[in-house]
Design a protein around this motif. Structure first.
Motif, PDB file in Angstrom:
ATOM      1  N   LYS A   1      13.260  38.057 -22.903  1.00  0.00           N
ATOM      2  CA  LYS A   1      13.767  39.403 -22.672  1.00  0.00           C
ATOM      3  C   LYS A   1      14.999  39.329 -21.782  1.00  0.00           C
ATOM      4  CE  LYS A   1       9.280  41.700 -22.407  1.00  0.00           C
ATOM      5  NZ  LYS A   1       8.470  42.504 -21.489  1.00  0.00           N
ATOM      6  N   LYS A   2      15.898  40.272 -21.946  1.00  0.00           N
ATOM      7  CA  LYS A   2      17.080  40.312 -21.099  1.00  0.00           C
ATOM      8  C   LYS A   2      16.711  40.810 -19.705  1.00  0.00           C
ATOM      9  CE  LYS A   2      21.722  41.998 -20.719  1.00  0.00           C
ATOM     10  NZ  LYS A   2      22.934  42.310 -21.388  1.00  0.00           N
ATOM     11  N   TRP A   3      15.808  41.759 -19.628  1.00  0.00           N
ATOM     12  CA  TRP A   3      15.391  42.335 -18.356  1.00  0.00           C
ATOM     13  C   TRP A   3      13.894  42.149 -18.161  1.00  0.00           C
ATOM     14  CZ3 TRP A   3      19.073  43.641 -15.078  1.00  0.00           C
ATOM     15  CH2 TRP A   3      20.341  43.928 -15.588  1.00  0.00           C
ATOM     16  N   LEU A   4      13.510  41.700 -16.978  1.00  0.00           N
ATOM     17  CA  LEU A   4      12.103  41.452 -16.659  1.00  0.00           C
ATOM     18  C   LEU A   4      11.661  42.358 -15.528  1.00  0.00           C
ATOM     19  CD1 LEU A   4      12.213  37.549 -16.556  1.00  0.00           C
ATOM     20  CD2 LEU A   4      11.512  38.985 -18.467  1.00  0.00           C
ATOM     21  N   LYS A   5      10.417  42.812 -15.596  1.00  0.00           N
ATOM     22  CA  LYS A   5       9.829  43.594 -14.509  1.00  0.00           C
ATOM     23  C   LYS A   5       9.349  42.628 -13.427  1.00  0.00           C
ATOM     24  CE  LYS A   5       8.292  47.471 -17.309  1.00  0.00           C
ATOM     25  NZ  LYS A   5       7.131  48.248 -17.747  1.00  0.00           N
ATOM     26  N   SER A   6       9.047  43.181 -12.250  1.00  0.00           N
ATOM     27  CA  SER A   6       8.611  42.365 -11.115  1.00  0.00           C
ATOM     28  C   SER A   6       7.413  41.492 -11.467  1.00  0.00           C
ATOM     29  CB  SER A   6       8.257  43.258  -9.923  1.00  0.00           C
ATOM     30  OG  SER A   6       9.409  43.894  -9.435  1.00  0.00           O
ATOM     31  N   SER A   7       6.432  42.056 -12.155  1.00  0.00           N
ATOM     32  CA  SER A   7       5.225  41.284 -12.494  1.00  0.00           C
ATOM     33  C   SER A   7       5.564  40.092 -13.383  1.00  0.00           C
ATOM     34  CB  SER A   7       4.190  42.176 -13.175  1.00  0.00           C
ATOM     35  OG  SER A   7       4.714  42.720 -14.369  1.00  0.00           O
ATOM     36  N   GLU A   8       6.530  40.270 -14.282  1.00  0.00           N
ATOM     37  CA  GLU A   8       6.927  39.179 -15.168  1.00  0.00           C
ATOM     38  C   GLU A   8       7.665  38.082 -14.393  1.00  0.00           C
ATOM     39  OE1 GLU A   8       7.639  41.479 -19.372  1.00  0.00           O
ATOM     40  OE2 GLU A   8       9.001  41.956 -17.726  1.00  0.00           O
ATOM     41  N   VAL A   9       8.490  38.497 -13.426  1.00  0.00           N
ATOM     42  CA  VAL A   9       9.227  37.522 -12.612  1.00  0.00           C
ATOM     43  C   VAL A   9       8.256  36.737 -11.728  1.00  0.00           C
ATOM     44  CG1 VAL A   9      10.988  37.223 -10.817  1.00  0.00           C
ATOM     45  CG2 VAL A   9      11.338  38.887 -12.654  1.00  0.00           C
TER      46      VAL A   9
ATOM     47  N   THR B   1       7.145  37.057  -1.582  1.00  0.00           N
ATOM     48  CA  THR B   1       8.261  36.137  -1.827  1.00  0.00           C
ATOM     49  C   THR B   1       9.322  36.808  -2.692  1.00  0.00           C
ATOM     50  OG1 THR B   1       6.817  34.219  -1.634  1.00  0.00           O
ATOM     51  CG2 THR B   1       8.901  33.889  -2.792  1.00  0.00           C
ATOM     52  N   LEU B   2       8.886  37.523  -3.712  1.00  0.00           N
ATOM     53  CA  LEU B   2       9.841  38.223  -4.572  1.00  0.00           C
ATOM     54  C   LEU B   2      10.606  39.273  -3.765  1.00  0.00           C
ATOM     55  CD1 LEU B   2      11.058  38.608  -7.351  1.00  0.00           C
ATOM     56  CD2 LEU B   2       9.173  40.139  -7.909  1.00  0.00           C
ATOM     57  N   GLN B   3       9.906  39.984  -2.896  1.00  0.00           N
ATOM     58  CA  GLN B   3      10.561  40.978  -2.047  1.00  0.00           C
ATOM     59  C   GLN B   3      11.586  40.310  -1.126  1.00  0.00           C
ATOM     60  OE1 GLN B   3       7.927  43.278   0.400  1.00  0.00           O
ATOM     61  NE2 GLN B   3       9.534  44.717   0.982  1.00  0.00           N
TER      62      GLN B   3
ATOM     63  N   ARG C   1      14.711  39.530  -2.949  1.00  0.00           N
ATOM     64  CA  ARG C   1      15.522  40.737  -3.123  1.00  0.00           C
ATOM     65  C   ARG C   1      16.252  41.085  -1.829  1.00  0.00           C
ATOM     66  NH1 ARG C   1      10.972  43.213  -5.504  1.00  0.00           N
ATOM     67  NH2 ARG C   1      10.638  44.376  -3.584  1.00  0.00           N
ATOM     68  N   ILE C   2      15.511  41.081  -0.712  1.00  0.00           N
ATOM     69  CA  ILE C   2      16.075  41.498   0.576  1.00  0.00           C
ATOM     70  C   ILE C   2      17.221  40.594   1.014  1.00  0.00           C
ATOM     71  CG2 ILE C   2      15.564  41.677   3.060  1.00  0.00           C
ATOM     72  CD1 ILE C   2      12.744  42.680   2.217  1.00  0.00           C
ATOM     73  N   ASN C   3      17.037  39.270   0.877  1.00  0.00           N
ATOM     74  CA  ASN C   3      18.098  38.361   1.336  1.00  0.00           C
ATOM     75  C   ASN C   3      19.211  38.171   0.304  1.00  0.00           C
ATOM     76  OD1 ASN C   3      17.279  36.352  -0.491  1.00  0.00           O
ATOM     77  ND2 ASN C   3      16.002  35.317   1.023  1.00  0.00           N
TER      78      ASN C   3
ATOM     79  N   THR D   1      17.961  45.680 -10.567  1.00  0.00           N
ATOM     80  CA  THR D   1      18.316  47.044 -10.923  1.00  0.00           C
ATOM     81  C   THR D   1      17.061  47.885 -10.775  1.00  0.00           C
ATOM     82  OG1 THR D   1      19.957  46.274 -12.520  1.00  0.00           O
ATOM     83  CG2 THR D   1      19.156  48.518 -12.796  1.00  0.00           C
ATOM     84  N   LYS D   2      17.198  49.009 -10.097  1.00  0.00           N
ATOM     85  CA  LYS D   2      16.040  49.884  -9.896  1.00  0.00           C
ATOM     86  C   LYS D   2      16.256  51.180 -10.660  1.00  0.00           C
ATOM     87  CE  LYS D   2      12.942  51.590  -6.342  1.00  0.00           C
ATOM     88  NZ  LYS D   2      12.651  51.636  -4.913  1.00  0.00           N
ATOM     89  N   ILE D   3      15.332  51.477 -11.523  1.00  0.00           N
ATOM     90  CA  ILE D   3      15.379  52.723 -12.292  1.00  0.00           C
ATOM     91  C   ILE D   3      14.072  53.456 -12.001  1.00  0.00           C
ATOM     92  CG2 ILE D   3      15.518  53.775 -14.577  1.00  0.00           C
ATOM     93  CD1 ILE D   3      17.012  51.257 -15.501  1.00  0.00           C
ATOM     94  N   GLY D   4      14.199  54.579 -11.350  1.00  0.00           N
ATOM     95  CA  GLY D   4      13.000  55.277 -10.898  1.00  0.00           C
ATOM     96  C   GLY D   4      12.297  54.380  -9.891  1.00  0.00           C
ATOM     97  N   GLY D   5      11.041  54.100 -10.114  1.00  0.00           N
ATOM     98  CA  GLY D   5      10.309  53.215  -9.220  1.00  0.00           C
ATOM     99  C   GLY D   5      10.150  51.810  -9.771  1.00  0.00           C
ATOM    100  N   ILE D   6      10.813  51.520 -10.880  1.00  0.00           N
ATOM    101  CA  ILE D   6      10.643  50.218 -11.529  1.00  0.00           C
ATOM    102  C   ILE D   6      11.846  49.331 -11.228  1.00  0.00           C
ATOM    103  CG2 ILE D   6      10.292  49.007 -13.715  1.00  0.00           C
ATOM    104  CD1 ILE D   6       9.148  51.637 -14.823  1.00  0.00           C
ATOM    105  N   ILE D   7      11.565  48.099 -10.812  1.00  0.00           N
ATOM    106  CA  ILE D   7      12.622  47.139 -10.501  1.00  0.00           C
ATOM    107  C   ILE D   7      12.728  46.144 -11.658  1.00  0.00           C
ATOM    108  CG2 ILE D   7      13.380  45.332  -8.913  1.00  0.00           C
ATOM    109  CD1 ILE D   7      11.855  46.836  -6.709  1.00  0.00           C
ATOM    110  N   PHE D   8      13.951  45.948 -12.125  1.00  0.00           N
ATOM    111  CA  PHE D   8      14.221  45.020 -13.212  1.00  0.00           C
ATOM    112  C   PHE D   8      15.119  43.889 -12.719  1.00  0.00           C
ATOM    113  CE2 PHE D   8      13.418  49.077 -15.273  1.00  0.00           C
ATOM    114  CZ  PHE D   8      12.541  48.728 -16.289  1.00  0.00           C
ATOM    115  N   TYR D   9      14.896  42.695 -13.271  1.00  0.00           N
ATOM    116  CA  TYR D   9      15.682  41.516 -12.929  1.00  0.00           C
ATOM    117  C   TYR D   9      16.264  40.956 -14.209  1.00  0.00           C
ATOM    118  CZ  TYR D   9      12.758  41.833  -8.779  1.00  0.00           C
ATOM    119  OH  TYR D   9      12.112  42.277  -7.664  1.00  0.00           O
TER     120      TYR D   9
END
Length: 108
Positions: free
Chosen positions: A49-57, A67-69, A72-74, A80-88
């Motif tokens: 997939k071109k874009w993955l959700k947090s659970s997939e990453v 660790t995923l957070q 993102r922070i550093n 990309t955040k759309i609504g409450g969903i974060i995509f990578y």
């Protein structure tokens, strides 16, 4: 399963005819080879997939939510955040993995 049978026996439109025929070892080998080829072909055609959700990453990288957070922070992983969903971006994840590759050192 019937689609595979039709590919193996294209001359057979009525599948009830097959119920009364004996199956030879050659038939089984042909069917097995056909299924192996189908599996190989479907694996080759699978594109990530071109874009993955947090659970997939998290699953892909085998990391915890924390660790995923932190990634993102550093700024290690952009998102990309759309609504409450974060995509990578899958491509971005591959780039980060390549950029952070550590070469083995010789212990002489």
């Amino acid at each position: 399963m019937y689609l595979h049978l039709k590919k193996l026996f294209p001359e057979t439109e009525n599948l009830d005819i097959l119920k009364h025929q004996q199956v030879t070892k050659l038939d089984l080998l042909n069917a097995l080879n056909f299924l192996v080829d189908e599996i190989k072909t479907s694996k080759k055609e699978e594109q990530p997939k071109k874009w993955l959700k947090s659970s997939e990453v998290k699953s892909l990288l085998r990391i915890s939510p924390g660790t995923l957070q932190n990634l993102r922070i550093n700024g290690t992983l952009t998102y990309t955040k759309i609504g409450g969903i974060i995509f990578y971006s899958y491509e971005e994840i591959l780039k980060v993995m390549e950029q952070n590759k550590v070469k083995a050192t010789s212990n002489e």
